[in-house]
Design an enzyme around this catalytic site. Structure first.
Site, PDB file in Angstrom:
ATOM      1  N   GLU A  36       0.854  -1.190   0.000  1.00  0.00           N
ATOM      2  CA  GLU A  36       0.000   0.000   0.000  1.00  0.00           C
ATOM      3  C   GLU A  36       0.888   1.237   0.000  1.00  0.00           C
ATOM      4  OE1 GLU A  36      -4.226  -0.903   1.771  1.00  0.00           O
ATOM      5  OE2 GLU A  36      -2.757  -1.070   3.353  1.00  0.00           O
TER       6      GLU A  36
ATOM      7  N   HIS B 216     -11.502  10.103   6.137  1.00  0.00           N
ATOM      8  CA  HIS B 216     -11.378   8.663   6.337  1.00  0.00           C
ATOM      9  C   HIS B 216     -10.840   8.293   7.713  1.00  0.00           C
ATOM     10  CE1 HIS B 216     -10.609   4.514   5.340  1.00  0.00           C
ATOM     11  NE2 HIS B 216      -9.315   4.643   5.510  1.00  0.00           N
TER      12      HIS B 216
ATOM     13  N   ARG C 117      -1.191   9.028   1.095  1.00  0.00           N
ATOM     14  CA  ARG C 117      -2.584   9.360   0.784  1.00  0.00           C
ATOM     15  C   ARG C 117      -2.861  10.844   0.630  1.00  0.00           C
ATOM     16  NH1 ARG C 117      -5.656   4.990   4.623  1.00  0.00           N
ATOM     17  NH2 ARG C 117      -5.213   3.255   3.237  1.00  0.00           N
TER      18      ARG C 117
ATOM     19  N   ARG D 238      -0.992   9.243   8.457  1.00  0.00           N
ATOM     20  CA  ARG D 238      -0.966   7.814   8.793  1.00  0.00           C
ATOM     21  C   ARG D 238      -0.530   6.973   7.600  1.00  0.00           C
ATOM     22  NH1 ARG D 238      -5.416   3.426   8.669  1.00  0.00           N
ATOM     23  NH2 ARG D 238      -6.262   4.796   7.091  1.00  0.00           N
TER      24      ARG D 238
ATOM     25  N   HIS E 252      -9.142   9.938   2.371  1.00  0.00           N
ATOM     26  CA  HIS E 252      -8.782   8.814   1.502  1.00  0.00           C
ATOM     27  C   HIS E 252      -9.000   9.235   0.059  1.00  0.00           C
ATOM     28  CE1 HIS E 252      -8.500   4.828  -0.189  1.00  0.00           C
ATOM     29  NE2 HIS E 252      -8.096   4.379   0.979  1.00  0.00           N
TER      30      HIS E 252
HETATM   31  C1  LIG Z   1     -13.993   1.964   5.238  1.00  0.00           C
HETATM   32  C2  LIG Z   1     -12.755   1.893   6.097  1.00  0.00           C
HETATM   33  C3  LIG Z   1     -11.717   1.040   5.738  1.00  0.00           C
HETATM   34  C4  LIG Z   1     -10.563   0.971   6.523  1.00  0.00           C
HETATM   35  N1  LIG Z   1      -9.564   0.099   6.161  1.00  0.00           N
HETATM   36  C5  LIG Z   1      -8.481  -0.028   6.976  1.00  0.00           C
HETATM   37  C6  LIG Z   1      -7.475  -1.000   6.694  1.00  0.00           C
HETATM   38  O1  LIG Z   1      -7.557  -1.748   5.726  1.00  0.00           O
HETATM   39  N2  LIG Z   1      -6.420  -1.079   7.549  1.00  0.00           N
HETATM   40  C7  LIG Z   1      -6.283  -0.279   8.648  1.00  0.00           C
HETATM   41  O2  LIG Z   1      -5.303  -0.401   9.389  1.00  0.00           O
HETATM   42  N3  LIG Z   1      -7.244   0.634   8.933  1.00  0.00           N
HETATM   43  C8  LIG Z   1      -8.330   0.769   8.137  1.00  0.00           C
HETATM   44  N4  LIG Z   1      -9.296   1.692   8.452  1.00  0.00           N
HETATM   45  C9  LIG Z   1      -9.187   2.433   9.713  1.00  0.00           C
HETATM   46  C10 LIG Z   1      -9.531   1.480  10.857  1.00  0.00           C
HETATM   47  O3  LIG Z   1     -10.601   0.659  10.466  1.00  0.00           O
HETATM   48  C11 LIG Z   1      -9.905   2.232  12.116  1.00  0.00           C
HETATM   49  O4  LIG Z   1      -8.950   3.199  12.411  1.00  0.00           O
HETATM   50  C12 LIG Z   1      -9.984   1.298  13.310  1.00  0.00           C
HETATM   51  O5  LIG Z   1     -10.749   0.173  13.005  1.00  0.00           O
HETATM   52  C13 LIG Z   1     -10.566   2.021  14.498  1.00  0.00           C
HETATM   53  O6  LIG Z   1     -10.888   1.071  15.462  1.00  0.00           O
HETATM   54  P1  LIG Z   1     -11.469   1.505  16.865  1.00  0.00           P
HETATM   55  O7  LIG Z   1     -11.706   0.251  17.612  1.00  0.00           O
HETATM   56  O8  LIG Z   1     -10.603   2.538  17.462  1.00  0.00           O
HETATM   57  O9  LIG Z   1     -12.849   2.232  16.521  1.00  0.00           O
HETATM   58  P2  LIG Z   1     -14.129   1.724  15.720  1.00  0.00           P
HETATM   59  O10 LIG Z   1     -13.873   0.483  14.986  1.00  0.00           O
HETATM   60  O11 LIG Z   1     -14.600   2.894  14.968  1.00  0.00           O
HETATM   61  O12 LIG Z   1     -15.164   1.358  16.866  1.00  0.00           O
HETATM   62  C14 LIG Z   1     -15.724   2.333  17.699  1.00  0.00           C
HETATM   63  C15 LIG Z   1     -16.660   1.666  18.682  1.00  0.00           C
HETATM   64  O13 LIG Z   1     -17.103   2.638  19.631  1.00  0.00           O
HETATM   65  C16 LIG Z   1     -18.516   2.615  19.754  1.00  0.00           C
HETATM   66  N5  LIG Z   1     -18.936   3.972  20.136  1.00  0.00           N
HETATM   67  C17 LIG Z   1     -18.705   5.141  19.492  1.00  0.00           C
HETATM   68  N6  LIG Z   1     -19.202   6.178  20.197  1.00  0.00           N
HETATM   69  C18 LIG Z   1     -19.756   5.646  21.311  1.00  0.00           C
HETATM   70  C19 LIG Z   1     -20.440   6.190  22.430  1.00  0.00           C
HETATM   71  N7  LIG Z   1     -20.665   7.508  22.574  1.00  0.00           N
HETATM   72  N8  LIG Z   1     -20.885   5.339  23.378  1.00  0.00           N
HETATM   73  C20 LIG Z   1     -20.687   4.000  23.264  1.00  0.00           C
HETATM   74  N9  LIG Z   1     -20.042   3.430  22.240  1.00  0.00           N
HETATM   75  C21 LIG Z   1     -19.589   4.241  21.272  1.00  0.00           C
HETATM   76  C22 LIG Z   1     -19.005   2.141  18.408  1.00  0.00           C
HETATM   77  O14 LIG Z   1     -20.303   1.603  18.499  1.00  0.00           O
HETATM   78  C23 LIG Z   1     -17.924   1.092  18.077  1.00  0.00           C
HETATM   79  O15 LIG Z   1     -18.220  -0.117  18.732  1.00  0.00           O
HETATM   80  C24 LIG Z   1     -10.450   1.783   7.670  1.00  0.00           C
HETATM   81  C25 LIG Z   1     -11.486   2.645   8.023  1.00  0.00           C
HETATM   82  C26 LIG Z   1     -12.633   2.704   7.248  1.00  0.00           C
HETATM   83  C27 LIG Z   1     -13.729   3.654   7.638  1.00  0.00           C
END
Ligand SMILES: Cc1cc2nc3c(=O)[nH]c(=O)nc-3n(C[C@H](O)[C@H](O)[C@H](O)COP(=O)(O)OP(=O)(O)OC[C@H]3O[C@@H](n4cnc5c(N)ncnc54)[C@H](O)[C@@H]3O)c2cc1C
Length: 523
Positions: free
Chosen positions: A127, A339, A279, A374, A239
């Protein structure tokens, strides 16, 4: 800034008492939970929606780790620093690439079905910004594959409260004491020794974004009210290639598709950018094309010529194209979308924030590993690496803490009720303001305008009783705008047309302290 925004009296609320509560069930929250369970702590996990509704489960491209035979963590380290444009916190990047490799091996052992060749060797893709093939993947469903394995590890060993929102973070004498959650009809007081905020990032504050339904970043506003320092909010990654169809959401088309050979062309068929650049550079090149009246397409022909089947290798992208009758087309219309949020709640690699008892991990946090930009696929790695470490610091923190007695009463200043329609209107106005004025390109003038719109909305919303969600988003937006205004240079994802160069005196992190005091500091 108001400390509490909702009406409550802790003496009249139903109470749940646990050692630790985790807000968020994406890969950061689930990784922390899995390791806490290994350490003998059963956390309570609260989440807005079921775990599959998260950005984690949307992640397509993969997870980066120097597992390849010609790769090594030092090279991953160098690539991460190069993308971060001088702002990476180097000791945390070192942890990410070295301990992260171990966590990825854990994922393999737990049974994440990473794609392999006929000999059973893990396949790696390339990537943008990576100097070699380094990204492990499960077709283009890597996030779902990792998240599902982690969820199955924890689901019977801990409790989930699904469809609950974190609304208030309570502190006593400046230390964490509990949270108030709500499902829209009832409020519950959760008393615990510690809180892990794993609620994801704030890119949905922008009108055009690739994020999952309802993930919004409002908890970052709530953490700010509780005293957490916010860091580097001006850095938001756009993105380059989200599907561009008028009136439709900005569905992501993974960068891995370019890694396998797809190229970017304008409507005349001309290539105009090296698709494998970081990116921010690719996104701005596309943005400029659109600004000067051109169109941009992702050309899938090179992939097809190599014999790569979109349907087999990128099933998520394929079903998206099918949905919009594009599955048999070679040229896919694309444009950038918000993104990933690089900034967030300032935290150490162990998840510690500036408030005792509050930890943050994953996209809600800012540990400085991404610097000003990032590197692709480093964020899932961040979630598993720092989630694991955060569990240990929660363990030691809890050991010496008692659950606090809480007697707090709050009355919101407003009297009127904000109806759904009005609330939606405000939300769209905010998202549009952020997209139009605080987006890929910023100027002093655009930021000044954005700030006055946000402050005006804040003033208007004070008359409403049920304004918590919007006010938290406004505080967050104000933080982003002030940080972007303060950084009078361009660096990584932050691009100011009035200050287009990087400046040595700005090689510092933006920190926002209570009441929006802003400072540029070396970490
Ligand atoms: C379409 C897409 C593709 C991606 N592809 C990649 C990839 O290939 N590789 C990579 O490294 N990264 C990728 N990313 C980035 C990566 O997915 C995210 O940075 C990472 O998954 C974030 O994980 P997280 O657990 O911090 O948050 P999230 O996965 O966003 O989870 C947040 C959680 O918090 C909960 N929540 C939010 N607010 C509240 C609240 N007020 N009260 C209670 N619960 C709450 C939600 O319900 C959820 O369960 C991608 C992102 C997107 C959008």
């Amino acid at each position: 800034m108001k400390r509490y925004l909702t009406d409550f009296d802790t003496r009249n609320l139903p109470v749940i008492t646990v050692d630790t509560v985790i807000a968020g069930a994406g890969i950061a929250g689930l990784s922390t939970a899995a390791q806490l369970i290994n350490l003998g702590i059963k956390p309570l996990i609260i989440t807005k929606k079921q775990p599959s509704v998260s950005n984690s489960f949307l992640a397509q491209g993969g997870i980066a780790a120097a597992i390849g035979k010609d790769d090594d963590p030092q090279s991953h380290y160098r690539d991460t620093l190069r993308a971060g444009r001088g702002l990476c916190i180097e000791k945390n990047v070192r942890i990410l690439v070295e301990e992260g490799l171990e966590r990825v091996i854990d994922l393999i052992r737990y049974g994440v079905p990473f794609d392999r060749d006929e000999q059973g060797r893990v396949l790696l893709t390339k990537e943008g910004g990576h100097s070699t093939r380094r990204v492990l993947h499960v077709k283009d469903k890597t996030g779902t594959a990792i998240g599902s394995v982690l969820y199955s590890k924890v689901k019977d060993k801990t409790d989930f409260l699904t469809n609950f929102y974190l609304e208030e973070i309570l502190t006593v004498d400046g230390e964490y004491a509990g949270i108030i959650i709500s499902d829209g009809t009832q409020k519950i007081l959760i008393k615990s020794k510690s809180l892990v905020i794993a609620t994801g990032g704030y890119s949905p504050i922008y009108l055009r974004n690739t994020s999952a339904y309802k993930i919004s970043g409002d908890t970052i506003g709530a953490a700010f009210r509780a005293g957490c320092i916010l860091e580097d909010l001006e850095f938001v990654q756009f993105h380059p290639t989200a599907l561009y169809i008028e009136g439709q959401p900005a569905y992501l088309i993974t960068e891995a598709i370019r890694g396998e050979g797809a190229v970017l062309i304008d409507e005349k068929g001309n290539r105009f950018v090296d698709e494998m650049k970081p990116r921010d550079e690719v996104a701005r090149a596309i943005f400029k094309k659109y600004s000067s009246g051109h169109k941009v397409f992702l050309d899938l022909r090179p992939l097809k010529e190599k014999g790569i089947s979109i349907k087999d290798r990128f099933p998520t992208v394929y079903s998206l194209l099918e949905k919009f009758n594009l599955a048999d087309k070679d040229l896919i219309p694309v444009s950038p979308a918000a993104h990933y949020s690089i900034g967030g709640i300032k935290a150490t690699a162990n998840g510690k924030t500036s408030v005792e008892g509050i930890f943050s991990v994953g996209e809600s946090s800012c540990t400085g590993i991404h610097g000003a930009n990032r590197l692709a696929s480093n964020s899932l790695l961040e979630c598993v690496t720092f989630g694991y470490k955060t569990a240990y610091s929660v363990y030691t923190y809890n050991m010496y803490k008692q659950i606090k007695e809480i007697k707090i009463r709050s009355e919101s200043a407003g009297k009127d009720i904000l109806n759904r329609e009005k609330r939606r209107e405000y939300l769209i106005k905010l998202k549009k303001t952020m997209w139009d004025l605080v987006g890929l390109e910023r100027t002093e003038e655009s930021l000044h305008k954005a700030l006055s719109i946000v402050e005006q909305m804040e003033g208007e919303l004070l008359r409403y009783k049920n304004n918590r969600y919007l006010i938290d988003l406004l505080y967050l937006s104000k933080g982003i705008i002030l940080s972007a205004k303060n950084r009078k240079e361009s660096r990584g994802t932050h691009y100011r047309t009035d200050y287009p160069e990087e400046r040595e005196d700005y090689k510092k992190h933006t920190k926002i302290y209570n009441d929006f005091k802003i400072k540029l500091e070396v970490d």
